[in-house]
Design an enzyme around this catalytic site. Structure first.
Site, PDB file in Angstrom:
ATOM      1  N   TYR A   1      14.523  30.349   9.331  1.00  0.00           N
ATOM      2  CA  TYR A   1      13.112  31.212   9.517  1.00  0.00           C
ATOM      3  C   TYR A   1      12.994  31.188  10.950  1.00  0.00           C
ATOM      4  O   TYR A   1      13.281  30.305  11.744  1.00  0.00           O
ATOM      5  CB  TYR A   1      12.093  30.197   8.834  1.00  0.00           C
ATOM      6  CG  TYR A   1      11.767  30.430   7.526  1.00  0.00           C
ATOM      7  CD1 TYR A   1      11.412  31.654   7.112  1.00  0.00           C
ATOM      8  CD2 TYR A   1      11.836  29.112   6.401  1.00  0.00           C
ATOM      9  CE1 TYR A   1      11.090  31.711   5.686  1.00  0.00           C
ATOM     10  CE2 TYR A   1      11.713  29.357   5.064  1.00  0.00           C
ATOM     11  CZ  TYR A   1      11.257  30.686   4.668  1.00  0.00           C
ATOM     12  OH  TYR A   1      11.152  30.765   3.155  1.00  0.00           O
TER      13      TYR A   1
ATOM     14  N   LYS B   1       0.993  -1.168  -0.083  1.00  0.00           N
ATOM     15  CA  LYS B   1      -0.200   0.096  -0.014  1.00  0.00           C
ATOM     16  C   LYS B   1       0.757   1.217  -0.034  1.00  0.00           C
ATOM     17  O   LYS B   1       2.044   1.254   0.233  1.00  0.00           O
ATOM     18  CB  LYS B   1      -1.020  -0.099   1.315  1.00  0.00           C
ATOM     19  CG  LYS B   1      -0.150  -0.071   2.576  1.00  0.00           C
ATOM     20  CD  LYS B   1      -1.032  -0.258   3.687  1.00  0.00           C
ATOM     21  CE  LYS B   1      -0.288  -0.301   5.056  1.00  0.00           C
ATOM     22  NZ  LYS B   1      -1.150  -0.672   6.263  1.00  0.00           N
TER      23      LYS B   1
HETATM   24  C1  LIG Z   1      -0.456  -1.577   6.880  1.00  0.00           C
HETATM   25  C2  LIG Z   1      -1.169  -2.906   7.398  1.00  0.00           C
HETATM   26  C3  LIG Z   1      -0.243  -4.373   7.293  1.00  0.00           C
HETATM   27  C4  LIG Z   1       1.322  -4.259   7.267  1.00  0.00           C
HETATM   28  O1  LIG Z   1       1.929  -3.799   8.626  1.00  0.00           O
HETATM   29  P1  LIG Z   1       3.208  -3.333   9.015  1.00  0.00           P
HETATM   30  O2  LIG Z   1       3.327  -3.207  10.537  1.00  0.00           O
HETATM   31  O3  LIG Z   1       3.986  -2.629   7.988  1.00  0.00           O
HETATM   32  O4  LIG Z   1       4.028  -4.846   8.573  1.00  0.00           O
HETATM   33  C5  LIG Z   1      -0.664  -5.500   7.521  1.00  0.00           C
HETATM   34  N1  LIG Z   1      -2.120  -5.439   7.652  1.00  0.00           N
HETATM   35  C6  LIG Z   1      -3.031  -4.387   7.660  1.00  0.00           C
HETATM   36  C7  LIG Z   1      -4.258  -4.657   7.782  1.00  0.00           C
HETATM   37  C8  LIG Z   1      -2.490  -3.198   7.706  1.00  0.00           C
HETATM   38  O5  LIG Z   1      -3.365  -2.003   7.459  1.00  0.00           O
END
Ligand SMILES: *Cc1c(COP(=O)(O)O)cnc(C)c1O
Length: 388
Positions: A267, A46
């Site tokens: 800044y 993702k």
């Molecule tokens: C993002 C996510 C993962 C992966 O989690 P990590 O901690 O990056 O290994 C797995 N399952 C779900 C439902 C997620 O949202």
């Protein structure tokens, strides 16, 4: 002779280089898979594979044996479909939005059904098409984020016709505290998961994210679902990180100067020097995913020497205190390390008051990307700038 943009980029001179070691990514996948030889290991890709480029990362994982991929949104699934072999299974974690049924079923994308409404929607789509459609079913085992509540699971079990036309590819849930092995939530969620999945005999169980894989075999089940550990992030907040680093980031120096005591830096004039200070300004800032919260807190490194961030992080630049380096060390274009052997993702995240996930996913598209391919593909292209 006119140079193409591609040729120009190959000459160097970028303001920052994001190197993505796909050989390390592959090794990380194999390391995780080896932790549970009886389980299958999927990959969570993702958010563009945590910012590293899903179109490049996913095929490398496919070559390493991965056949199950999780994305968050339907549009991520649609674009991943173009870059991965047709036998790869693509799951959408955020589930079925109204209006997505047709594209999901047409492109063989598997929704994670998070509510009874989504179950009904998918079953209706199966009826329209006159065929069985695959889905994952998510249950909420205690995180209160996504998935069916226990009473909804009971309704489903009492009314099996609700699942008409749906082939359950897996039943899944997500751990809230998997990176904290001693947290009581882990065992509580495991217990709910077991009791629920027992009522769906024969349906593969998918539970462990990166942290979950390191909680022991009870958490492995049929299909594991790591993300961050593939990309080199630490799966545990307490144990040493066993994963290979995948990402390194270096940024170019664009100017150096020496300022007298009592000079303002950056800044808001948030820093005022107390002595003569040598400064270097580098070509990346918060628009490049280096959070403003690193102002006067974080650092870059050069040859192992820590160079503290002096004053505020700007949009496109950061000023470093380089007094610790011998004079004349930097020339215009010298590269300092932001992520690498001296500064892990976790270390910079801690200085920024955030987590490695957020640093990784925000690095953005302005760096020149260099992908290092695993051995097998090395002959074709050892390093490729992705944005070409
Ligand atoms: C993002 C996510 C993962 C992966 O989690 P990590 O901690 O990056 O290994 C797995 N399952 C779900 C439902 C997620 O949202």
């Amino acid at each position: 002779m006119d140079m193409t943009l591609q040729q120009q980029k190959a000459q160097g001179g970028a303001s920052g280089y994001l190197t993505i070691d796909l050989a390390a990514l592959r090794d990380n996948y194999l390391t995780l898979a080896a932790k549970a030889p009886h389980a299958l290991t999927s990959a969570v890709v993702k958010a563009d594979a945590y910012g590293l480029g899903a179109d490049i990362v996913a095929p490398v994982l496919y070559d390493a044996g991965c056949r199950h991929f999780f994305v968050a949104h339907i549009d991520e699934a649609l674009s991943l479909r173009l870059h991965i072999a047709p036998d790869a299974k693509i799951f959408v974690l955020n589930g079925l939005q109204p209006g997505n049924e047709t594209s999901c079923s047409a492109l063989n994308i598997i929704p994670v059904l998070n509510s009874l409404e989504q179950v009904a929607q998918w079953s209706a789509q199966a009826a329209v098409l006159g065929k069985t459609l695959p889905a994952a079913l998510q249950i909420d085992t205690g995180m209160s984020r996504l998935g069916l509540a226990p009473y909804e699971v009971e309704r489903l079990l009492a009314t099996p016709a609700m699942l008409k036309g749906i082939d359950l590819a897996c039943i899944m849930s997500h751990l809230a505290c998997a990176d904290e092995p001693d947290h009581e939530a882990n065992a509580l969620q495991l217990n709910v998961m077991r009791k629920t999945t027992e009522q769906f005999p024969g349906v593969p169980v998918c539970f462990a994210n990166s942290g979950g894989i390191f909680l022991g075999t009870d958490y492995h089940n049929a299909l594991m679902r790591p993300g961050i550990a593939l990309y080199g992030g630490a799966p545990s907040a307490v144990h040493p990180n066993p994963m290979k680093p995948v990402v390194s980031l270096s940024v170019a120096v664009v100017q150096t100067r020496t300022v007298p005591a009592e000079s303002f830096v950056g800044y808001g004039a948030s820093l005022r020097t107390t002595a003569e200070t040598r400064l270097a300004t580098i070509a990346a800032g918060y628009a490049d995913g280096l959070p403003r919260s690193l102002s006067s807190r974080g650092a870059a490194y050069f040859n192992g020497v820590r160079l503290p961030i002096a004053g505020r992080v700007s949009m496109d630049s950061i000023t470093l205190d380089i007094s610790a380096l011998p004079e004349g060390t930097f020339t215009h274009g010298s590269l300092v390390e932001i992520i690498g052997p001296n500064q892990t993702l976790e270390a910079i995240a801690e200085d920024a008051g955030t987590i490695a996930y957020e640093i990784l996913t925000r690095l953005g598209q302005r760096y020149r990307r260099r992908y290092i391919y695993p051995e097998k593909q090395a002959a074709a292209s050892s390093t490729i700038a992705r944005n070409l």
